[in-house]
Write a protein that holds these residues in place. Structure first.
Motif, PDB file in Angstrom:
ATOM      1  N   GLY A 160      -5.418 -39.908  60.677  1.00  0.00           N
ATOM      2  CA  GLY A 160      -4.162 -39.384  60.191  1.00  0.00           C
ATOM      3  C   GLY A 160      -3.828 -38.073  60.863  1.00  0.00           C
ATOM      4  O   GLY A 160      -4.677 -37.422  61.475  1.00  0.00           O
ATOM      5  N   ARG A 161      -2.580 -37.668  60.746  1.00  0.00           N
ATOM      6  CA  ARG A 161      -2.120 -36.433  61.383  1.00  0.00           C
ATOM      7  C   ARG A 161      -2.131 -35.297  60.366  1.00  0.00           C
ATOM      8  O   ARG A 161      -1.856 -35.496  59.181  1.00  0.00           O
ATOM      9  N   SER A 162      -2.438 -34.103  60.854  1.00  0.00           N
ATOM     10  CA  SER A 162      -2.508 -32.931  59.982  1.00  0.00           C
ATOM     11  C   SER A 162      -1.360 -31.986  60.298  1.00  0.00           C
ATOM     12  O   SER A 162      -1.034 -31.739  61.457  1.00  0.00           O
ATOM     13  N   SER A 191       3.819 -43.792  52.183  1.00  0.00           N
ATOM     14  CA  SER A 191       2.512 -43.677  52.836  1.00  0.00           C
ATOM     15  C   SER A 191       1.670 -42.648  52.093  1.00  0.00           C
ATOM     16  O   SER A 191       2.196 -41.672  51.552  1.00  0.00           O
ATOM     17  N   ARG A 271      -8.372 -36.914  57.024  1.00  0.00           N
ATOM     18  CA  ARG A 271      -7.620 -37.526  58.123  1.00  0.00           C
ATOM     19  C   ARG A 271      -8.105 -38.945  58.435  1.00  0.00           C
ATOM     20  O   ARG A 271      -7.354 -39.754  58.962  1.00  0.00           O
ATOM     21  N   VAL A 274      -6.181 -41.215  55.291  1.00  0.00           N
ATOM     22  CA  VAL A 274      -4.750 -41.284  54.974  1.00  0.00           C
ATOM     23  C   VAL A 274      -3.938 -40.921  56.218  1.00  0.00           C
ATOM     24  O   VAL A 274      -4.416 -40.216  57.101  1.00  0.00           O
ATOM     25  N   PRO A 275      -2.692 -41.383  56.284  1.00  0.00           N
ATOM     26  CA  PRO A 275      -1.870 -41.097  57.458  1.00  0.00           C
ATOM     27  C   PRO A 275      -1.445 -39.648  57.602  1.00  0.00           C
ATOM     28  O   PRO A 275      -1.318 -39.144  58.710  1.00  0.00           O
ATOM     29  N   PHE A 276      -1.191 -38.957  56.474  1.00  0.00           N
ATOM     30  CA  PHE A 276      -0.650 -37.605  56.521  1.00  0.00           C
ATOM     31  C   PHE A 276      -1.503 -36.651  55.690  1.00  0.00           C
ATOM     32  O   PHE A 276      -1.765 -36.916  54.512  1.00  0.00           O
ATOM     33  N   SER A 400       6.640 -35.314  60.920  1.00  0.00           N
ATOM     34  CA  SER A 400       5.983 -36.613  60.950  1.00  0.00           C
ATOM     35  C   SER A 400       6.393 -37.444  62.151  1.00  0.00           C
ATOM     36  O   SER A 400       5.674 -38.358  62.561  1.00  0.00           O
ATOM     37  N   TRP A 419      -2.604 -48.691  56.773  1.00  0.00           N
ATOM     38  CA  TRP A 419      -1.346 -48.007  57.060  1.00  0.00           C
ATOM     39  C   TRP A 419      -0.970 -48.309  58.502  1.00  0.00           C
ATOM     40  O   TRP A 419      -0.880 -47.457  59.364  1.00  0.00           O
ATOM     41  N   LEU A 422       1.648 -46.726  61.246  1.00  0.00           N
ATOM     42  CA  LEU A 422       1.436 -45.610  62.174  1.00  0.00           C
ATOM     43  C   LEU A 422       0.670 -46.034  63.413  1.00  0.00           C
ATOM     44  O   LEU A 422       0.476 -45.249  64.319  1.00  0.00           O
TER      45      LEU A 422
END
Length: 423
Positions: A160-162, A191, A271, A274-276, A400, A419, A422
């Motif tokens: 996931g992205r931070s 998401s 991360r 989860v995606p975010f 995002s 997910w 993404l």
């Protein structure tokens, strides 16, 4: 009002960010030795190993090519990865690889940066066990991408992205914006989102979402060595179907003197599931704050339109320009614009002094924000059609990278949820 850049006694930032959005898996904690023959390759390697994606890599860059490597490894063990530059033709390059194979450990990977763009040569090198062949000249990000591919399987789960939210000064409203943007992401995209409150003594996420004060983040740090998916999920506070909050203890009973890598394990686990991941970073300057900030995929700076906000934002942007040359510029949010009877720097002057644009200019709305804060709700819950609510959605889209397409999936939070949107 006098030009704000003149008040700072410095010119505006000369150039905007040249970086761009570059997504790839970070390189794990490996030992890397690079042996270069040309100054250009040496400079490219030095830039590559300084990038945040290689922050865990123990790397050395030296001149001498494969001859220097052979001399070194006759005396010492080889690292996880050896990278060398060679101008040799095919026959000579094969001999160099054979000689290196005699001194390399069986687990050592080898990457060659050559100067011949020849498919037959490439096939011959792979047949001899070479891990990768790159054709010079090669950019630093291409080097990092090649190394990343070596240590991540093609079907590996995407991290996931931070998104790190930081205030240019204390009280600028960065925490409020982080909380509302996290809630907007969860609602807009369907998401899973984790909001991590990193302000251990004074964190406000618990109050912002009307949660019981918990020890979520403190327990995660305390048990970092045995932290796994199951324990981590138990430490989260669920706020609806897709938003989960890792709250700070907000207590002064303990002094939180943290090491540089204190949050590394916790954030890696977040991360990976989860995606975010939204990071609410406190307004302090320590080694762990700097490291966490520089490691984030996106950075959002919240500033009020005054001189201190301008000076501090400028300092942050200058640091990020130097430390993150291969990343997108930070996003700037101007907050509490238009407070009555307050002398302000006009937003146009503010961004001009920084040579960058703002993604949102949030007006002073005391009634809306105080109502939300005092009831433990988000702005969208108390004033869904307010300009502020629309700003938070816009910021969510910008950080995002998902401008359209709302995923309306519903269901209980689960680390096992796919997910794929993404991927």
């Amino acid at each position: 009002m006098t030009d704000p850049a003149a008040l700072l006694s410095v010119p505006p930032l000369a150039e905007p960010f040249k970086g761009s959005v570059v997504e790839m898996l970070p390189v794990p904690a490996i030992a890397l030795h690079a042996f270069c023959e040309t100054p250009e390759m040496t400079a490219a390697m030095q830039t590559a190993v300084a990038d945040r994606r290689m922050s865990r890599t123990h790397a050395t860059v030296q001149s001498g090519g494969v001859d220097a490597a052979l001399e070194l490894y006759r005396k010492t063990a080889t690292p996880d990865l050896v990278l060398f530059e060679s101008h040799a033709e095919a026959a000579q390059l094969y001999l160099q690889l054979d000689a290196l194979a005699d001194v390399c450990g069986t687990s050592t990977k080898v990457v060659v940066i050559g100067h011949a763009n020849d498919i037959e040569l490439f096939r011959g090198l792979l047949a001899r066990g070479l891990s990768e062949y790159l054709v010079a000249p090669v950019e630093p990000m291409a080097i990092i991408a090649a190394i990343s591919r070596l240590y991540h399987a093609a079907g590996a789960t995407k991290l996931g992205r931070s998104f790190a939210f930081v205030g240019a000064r204390g009280g600028a409203g960065s925490s409020t914006i982080a909380q509302n943007v996290a809630a907007s992401m969860a609602r807009m995209y369907g998401s899973d989102v984790i909001l991590a409150d990193l302000d251990l003594p004074f964190g406000s996420a618990g109050l912002g979402f009307n949660l019981d004060r918990g020890q979520g983040m403190a327990e995660a740090l305390q048990d970092a060595k045995r932290l796994d998916d199951g324990l981590f999920e138990r430490l989260l506070n669920r706020c609806g179907d897709h938003l989960n909050v890792l709250t700070a203890p907000a207590s002064l009973e303990t002094c939180y003197d943290l090491g540089e890598g204190a949050f590394e394990r916790v954030l890696d686990l977040a991360r990976s599931n989860v995606p975010f991941v939204v990071l609410d970073i406190p307004h302090v300057w320590t080694s762990w704050v700097k490291k966490t900030l520089l490691a984030a995929d996106e950075i959002v700076i919240t500033a009020e339109p005054d001189l201190v906000g301008l000076r501090n934002t400028r300092n942050l942007v200058a640091l990020l320009q130097q430390a993150r040359p291969n990343d997108a510029p930070p996003k700037l949010v101007l907050n509490r614009v238009g407070i009555p009877k307050r002398s302000e720097i006009k937003p146009a002057q503010f961004v001009k002094a920084l040579n960058m644009d703002s993604v949102a200019c949030i007006a002073f709305e005391p009634s809306t924000f105080s109502t939300a804060a005092n009831s433990g709700r988000m702005i969208a819950d108390v004033a869904a059609r307010s300009p502020a609510a629309r700003h938070f959605e816009h910021i969510a889209e910008k950080v995002s990278g998902r401008a359209t397409g709302r995923d309306r999936r519903v269901g209980r939070f689960s680390f096992k949820r796919l997910w794929g949107g993404l991927r």
